[in-house]
Scaffold this motif. Sequence first.
Motif, PDB file in Angstrom:
ATOM      1  N   TYR A 117      89.691  40.403  22.831  1.00 24.21           N
ATOM      2  CA  TYR A 117      90.051  41.776  22.443  1.00 24.21           C
ATOM      3  C   TYR A 117      89.647  42.029  20.988  1.00 24.21           C
ATOM      4  CZ  TYR A 117      92.903  46.058  22.342  1.00 24.21           C
ATOM      5  OH  TYR A 117      93.348  47.352  22.240  1.00 24.21           O
ATOM      6  N   LEU A 118      89.881  41.022  20.145  1.00 25.48           N
ATOM      7  CA  LEU A 118      89.482  41.166  18.740  1.00 25.48           C
ATOM      8  C   LEU A 118      87.966  41.308  18.619  1.00 25.48           C
ATOM      9  CD1 LEU A 118      91.684  38.546  16.849  1.00 25.48           C
ATOM     10  CD2 LEU A 118      91.776  41.036  16.619  1.00 25.48           C
ATOM     11  N   GLU A 119      87.257  40.459  19.359  1.00 28.28           N
ATOM     12  CA  GLU A 119      85.793  40.477  19.254  1.00 28.28           C
ATOM     13  C   GLU A 119      85.236  41.827  19.707  1.00 28.28           C
ATOM     14  OE1 GLU A 119      83.721  37.401  21.398  1.00 28.28           O
ATOM     15  OE2 GLU A 119      81.906  37.781  20.225  1.00 28.28           O
ATOM     16  N   GLN A 120      85.777  42.302  20.821  1.00 26.92           N
ATOM     17  CA  GLN A 120      85.331  43.598  21.345  1.00 26.92           C
ATOM     18  C   GLN A 120      85.553  44.699  20.291  1.00 26.92           C
ATOM     19  OE1 GLN A 120      87.566  44.402  24.975  1.00 26.92           O
ATOM     20  NE2 GLN A 120      87.539  46.578  24.489  1.00 26.92           N
ATOM     21  N   THR A 121      86.681  44.651  19.615  1.00 32.16           N
ATOM     22  CA  THR A 121      86.987  45.676  18.615  1.00 32.16           C
ATOM     23  C   THR A 121      86.101  45.507  17.383  1.00 32.16           C
ATOM     24  OG1 THR A 121      89.267  45.551  19.381  1.00 32.16           O
ATOM     25  CG2 THR A 121      88.879  46.788  17.374  1.00 32.16           C
ATOM     26  N   VAL A 122      85.979  44.264  16.933  1.00 32.68           N
ATOM     27  CA  VAL A 122      85.172  44.007  15.726  1.00 32.68           C
ATOM     28  C   VAL A 122      83.721  44.429  15.954  1.00 32.68           C
ATOM     29  CG1 VAL A 122      84.196  42.109  14.341  1.00 32.68           C
ATOM     30  CG2 VAL A 122      86.650  42.226  14.757  1.00 32.68           C
ATOM     31  N   GLN A 123      83.177  44.039  17.124  1.00 30.01           N
ATOM     32  CA  GLN A 123      81.767  44.405  17.396  1.00 30.01           C
ATOM     33  C   GLN A 123      81.654  45.896  17.660  1.00 30.01           C
ATOM     34  OE1 GLN A 123      80.221  42.023  16.534  1.00 30.01           O
ATOM     35  NE2 GLN A 123      81.026  40.100  17.311  1.00 30.01           N
ATOM     36  N   GLY A 124      82.548  46.417  18.510  1.00 29.04           N
ATOM     37  CA  GLY A 124      82.452  47.826  18.930  1.00 29.04           C
ATOM     38  C   GLY A 124      82.660  48.782  17.763  1.00 29.04           C
ATOM     39  N   ARG A 125      83.535  48.431  16.839  1.00 30.75           N
ATOM     40  CA  ARG A 125      83.856  49.325  15.720  1.00 30.75           C
ATOM     41  C   ARG A 125      83.146  48.931  14.432  1.00 30.75           C
ATOM     42  NH1 ARG A 125      87.071  53.707  16.352  1.00 30.75           N
ATOM     43  NH2 ARG A 125      88.250  53.633  18.295  1.00 30.75           N
ATOM     44  N   GLY A 126      82.330  47.880  14.515  1.00 30.80           N
ATOM     45  CA  GLY A 126      81.568  47.470  13.327  1.00 30.80           C
ATOM     46  C   GLY A 126      82.451  47.049  12.163  1.00 30.80           C
ATOM     47  N   ILE A 127      83.489  46.271  12.446  1.00 33.43           N
ATOM     48  CA  ILE A 127      84.394  45.840  11.365  1.00 33.43           C
ATOM     49  C   ILE A 127      83.760  44.668  10.602  1.00 33.43           C
ATOM     50  CG2 ILE A 127      86.665  44.841  10.854  1.00 33.43           C
ATOM     51  CD1 ILE A 127      87.726  46.340  13.335  1.00 33.43           C
ATOM     52  N   ALA A 128      83.565  44.840   9.309  1.00 35.45           N
ATOM     53  CA  ALA A 128      82.945  43.791   8.485  1.00 35.45           C
ATOM     54  C   ALA A 128      84.029  42.821   8.045  1.00 35.45           C
ATOM     55  CB  ALA A 128      82.267  44.420   7.268  1.00 35.45           C
ATOM     56  N   CYS A 129      84.131  41.687   8.733  1.00 35.18           N
ATOM     57  CA  CYS A 129      85.178  40.718   8.376  1.00 35.18           C
ATOM     58  C   CYS A 129      84.629  39.289   8.427  1.00 35.18           C
ATOM     59  CB  CYS A 129      86.394  40.878   9.289  1.00 35.18           C
ATOM     60  SG  CYS A 129      86.030  40.576  11.027  1.00 35.18           S
ATOM     61  N   ASP A 130      83.332  39.135   8.177  1.00 34.14           N
ATOM     62  CA  ASP A 130      82.702  37.800   8.157  1.00 34.14           C
ATOM     63  C   ASP A 130      82.935  37.029   9.458  1.00 34.14           C
ATOM     64  OD1 ASP A 130      81.983  38.448   5.588  1.00 34.14           O
ATOM     65  OD2 ASP A 130      83.539  37.233   4.629  1.00 34.14           O
ATOM     66  N   TRP A 131      82.930  37.719  10.569  1.00 34.88           N
ATOM     67  CA  TRP A 131      83.175  37.106  11.892  1.00 34.88           C
ATOM     68  C   TRP A 131      82.159  35.986  12.117  1.00 34.88           C
ATOM     69  CZ3 TRP A 131      86.940  38.319  15.519  1.00 34.88           C
ATOM     70  CH2 TRP A 131      86.763  37.831  16.810  1.00 34.88           C
ATOM     71  N   ASP A 132      82.629  34.765  12.253  1.00 38.05           N
ATOM     72  CA  ASP A 132      81.724  33.614  12.339  1.00 38.05           C
ATOM     73  C   ASP A 132      82.165  32.707  13.489  1.00 38.05           C
ATOM     74  OD1 ASP A 132      80.427  31.205  12.083  1.00 38.05           O
ATOM     75  OD2 ASP A 132      81.117  30.776  10.049  1.00 38.05           O
ATOM     76  N   PRO A 133      81.441  32.764  14.623  1.00 36.15           N
ATOM     77  CA  PRO A 133      81.868  32.011  15.806  1.00 36.15           C
ATOM     78  C   PRO A 133      81.397  30.564  15.809  1.00 36.15           C
ATOM     79  CG  PRO A 133      80.019  33.424  16.360  1.00 36.15           C
ATOM     80  CD  PRO A 133      80.240  33.568  14.878  1.00 36.15           C
ATOM     81  N   SER A 134      81.373  29.923  14.632  1.00 36.91           N
ATOM     82  CA  SER A 134      80.810  28.561  14.581  1.00 36.91           C
ATOM     83  C   SER A 134      81.834  27.484  14.924  1.00 36.91           C
ATOM     84  CB  SER A 134      80.202  28.290  13.200  1.00 36.91           C
ATOM     85  OG  SER A 134      81.213  28.317  12.221  1.00 36.91           O
ATOM     86  N   GLY A 135      83.062  27.869  15.260  1.00 37.16           N
ATOM     87  CA  GLY A 135      84.056  26.886  15.686  1.00 37.16           C
ATOM     88  C   GLY A 135      84.794  26.266  14.517  1.00 37.16           C
ATOM     89  N   LYS A 136      85.762  25.412  14.857  1.00 37.04           N
ATOM     90  CA  LYS A 136      86.524  24.727  13.802  1.00 37.04           C
ATOM     91  C   LYS A 136      86.286  23.230  13.922  1.00 37.04           C
ATOM     92  CE  LYS A 136      91.062  24.612  16.252  1.00 37.04           C
ATOM     93  NZ  LYS A 136      90.582  24.556  17.615  1.00 37.04           N
ATOM     94  N   ILE A 137      86.301  22.574  12.751  1.00 41.77           N
ATOM     95  CA  ILE A 137      86.106  21.128  12.715  1.00 41.77           C
ATOM     96  C   ILE A 137      87.473  20.484  12.494  1.00 41.77           C
ATOM     97  CG2 ILE A 137      85.054  19.227  11.423  1.00 41.77           C
ATOM     98  CD1 ILE A 137      82.814  21.260  10.656  1.00 41.77           C
ATOM     99  N   HIS A 138      87.835  19.555  13.361  1.00 41.61           N
ATOM    100  CA  HIS A 138      89.069  18.791  13.164  1.00 41.61           C
ATOM    101  C   HIS A 138      88.683  17.530  12.403  1.00 41.61           C
ATOM    102  CE1 HIS A 138      91.603  20.969  16.233  1.00 41.61           C
ATOM    103  NE2 HIS A 138      90.411  21.499  16.392  1.00 41.61           N
ATOM    104  N   GLY A 139      89.268  17.327  11.234  1.00 41.41           N
ATOM    105  CA  GLY A 139      88.855  16.210  10.392  1.00 41.41           C
ATOM    106  C   GLY A 139      89.924  15.132  10.307  1.00 41.41           C
ATOM    107  N   ALA A 140      89.485  13.857  10.334  1.00 33.86           N
ATOM    108  CA  ALA A 140      90.411  12.733  10.172  1.00 33.86           C
ATOM    109  C   ALA A 140      90.006  11.941   8.933  1.00 33.86           C
ATOM    110  CB  ALA A 140      90.368  11.826  11.398  1.00 33.86           C
ATOM    111  N   ALA A 141      90.975  11.750   8.025  1.00 34.57           N
ATOM    112  CA  ALA A 141      90.692  11.010   6.794  1.00 34.57           C
ATOM    113  C   ALA A 141      91.298   9.610   6.832  1.00 34.57           C
ATOM    114  CB  ALA A 141      91.244  11.780   5.595  1.00 34.57           C
ATOM    115  N   THR A 142      92.074   9.317   7.871  1.00 32.29           N
ATOM    116  CA  THR A 142      92.790   8.036   7.951  1.00 32.29           C
ATOM    117  C   THR A 142      92.648   7.462   9.368  1.00 32.29           C
ATOM    118  OG1 THR A 142      94.784   9.172   8.691  1.00 32.29           O
ATOM    119  CG2 THR A 142      94.563   8.842   6.312  1.00 32.29           C
TER     120      THR A 142
END
Length: 442
Positions: A117-142
Motif C-alpha cells: 500500500y505504501l509503495e503504491q502510494t509513493v509511486q502513484g503520488r510521486g512522493i520523494a522519500c528516498d524509497w530504496d528496495p535494496s533490502g536490509k542486512i542482518h549483521g553479526a559481530a560476535t
Amino acid sequence: MRIVSRVSVLPKNDRNCAWAETLATKESFATLRDTVDADVCVIGAGYAGLACARRLGELMPERRIVLIEAEEIGNGPAGRSSGFAIDLAYDVRAGTGEDARAEFKAQTALNRSGLGYLEQTVQGRGIACDWDPSGKIHGAATPEGEAALDDFAAALDAAQEPYQRLDRDQMAARLGTSYYRSGILAPGAVLLQPAALVQGLAATMPDNVTVFENTPCVGLTKGAPHLVQTPQGLVRAKEVALTVNSHARYFGFYAKHLIPFATYGSMTRVLNRDELALLGDVAPWGLVPAHPFGSSLRLTNDNRLLVRHSYGYAARSAINPATTARLAKAHRASFEARFPKLGDVPFEYSWGGALCLSRNGMPVFGDLEPGIFGAFCMNGVGITRGTIMGKLLAEKIAGRDSDLLRVMMGYGRPNRLPPQLITRAGVTYEMHRRTRAAGRER
Ligand SMILES: Cc1cc2nc3c(=O)[nH]c(=O)nc-3n(C[C@H](O)[C@H](O)[C@H](O)COP(=O)(O)OP(=O)(O)OC[C@H]3O[C@@H](n4cnc5c(N)ncnc54)[C@H](O)[C@@H]3O)c2cc1C
C-alpha cells in the motif's frame, strides 16, 4: 475502558530529529481554528492514522474525513524512526514449528500488504522519500550473533523465503567497516527517509480528507456526534478512529495494558568525499543487528551515518533530554568502534521517539466503543504494520471484508500489566539485562 472528556497528556517532541530537520522541502498543514463536521475523525498522523484516513477517503469519496495531529506532521514517532519498512514477521527466530510457521506467514502477509500500500502510494503520488528496495542486512559481530543468524536462516528456510549469506569480506565491502563477522541480506525490506514519507503521505490525501497539524485532541466526548475538542477548534464526528499508539492511555483506553517506551538514534553530518572514500565509496545501506538490543545502522542517501540503539521505559510517553544526551554518548561509542577512521565526524542530531508495547505482544485493533475504533500498540514494527492496521481499520469502518481483516480481528488484545511501579521497574531491569547481553552487537 471509558471515554475521557479531557486528554491529560499530549505528545511533545523536540526539534532534534535528523530526518525532520534535513527535509529537502517541508509541507505545512493548517491548524484547526473552527468547528467542523466530519463523517470520520482520525486522531494521530503516524503510519496507522495516515493509512486509515487515506483508505477512508478512497473507499467513501462522498464522506468527509478529518485527520488531526498533535504536533508538526513528520516530527512524531513515525518520522523519527530509522526508516526500515520491514516485510518479514518481526521475530523470525521465534521458532520453526507448525504454529510458528503459520504465525510467520500471517504476520508477513500483513506487513507485505502494508508495504504494498505504501509503495503504491509513493509511486502513484510521486512522493520523494528516498524509497530504496535494496533490502536490509542482518549483521553479526560476535559468535552469539552468528548463532542467532543461523536461527534466522533456518526460519527463512522453513518459510521458503529467499536470502543471501554474506561473509566477513562481503560485509566489509558493502558497509565500509570490517566490524562484522558475517551477515544475511533479506531482500524484501525497503529503506526510506521516514519524515519525508510521512509528510508526503499527508500532503497527497484524497480530496475528501482534510489534514490538520499542531492540532491535539484535548478532549473526546462520546455522543451523536462525538465531540473531538482541540485547543482552538472542535470536530463533530459521526465516527472516530484513534491511531495515537501509546497515547491511547490518555483517552482512557487500555491504560493498564500498554507499555510506553522509547528508543533513540543519532546521525552524523554529511560525510565529505574523503570520508566516503574511507568507506570505499559504498552505496547506501541499512543494517539491523543480530541481537534485538544491538545497533541498527544506516548510510543514508545524503551520505550520513545513523546509529540507533537502546530502549527505555518512557513515563507519559515523553522523551527525557538527559536520557537522549546520555545515549548519544553510547551511540558515539558504537559508531567509533565500527568506523574508527571516521572518529572526527561529529553527530549533528540525537533524538528519541516513543513506542508502544504490550506484555503479550498483542495490538489493539477494532471497536473500542460504539462508533469509536482503534488501531494501536504496534510493538515496534510500525512502518508496515501501522500502515496495514490503519488501512484495515478504514476497511472495517467502511463495512468491507477481507481475509487480512479477519486475521487482524482474530488477534487477542494486550493483557493487563502489574501496577505501574512494578511494570516500570521490571521493564527497566529487563532492558538493562538485554542491553548487557547484546555485548558488541550494540
Ligand atoms: C528511533 C526509532 C526508530 C524506529 N525505527 C523503526 C524502523 O526502522 N521501522 C519500523 O517499522 N518502525 C520503527 N520504529 C517504530 C515506529 O516509529 C512506530 O512503531 C510507528 O511510528 C507507530 O506508528 P503509529 O501510527 O501506530 O503511531 P505513531 O507514529 O506514534 O503516531 C501516533 C501519532 O498520534 C499523535 N497523537 C498522540 N496523542 C494525540 C492527541 N491527543 N491528539 C492528536 N494526535 C495525537 C502523535 O503525535 C503521533 O504522531 C522506530 C521508532 C523510533 C522511535
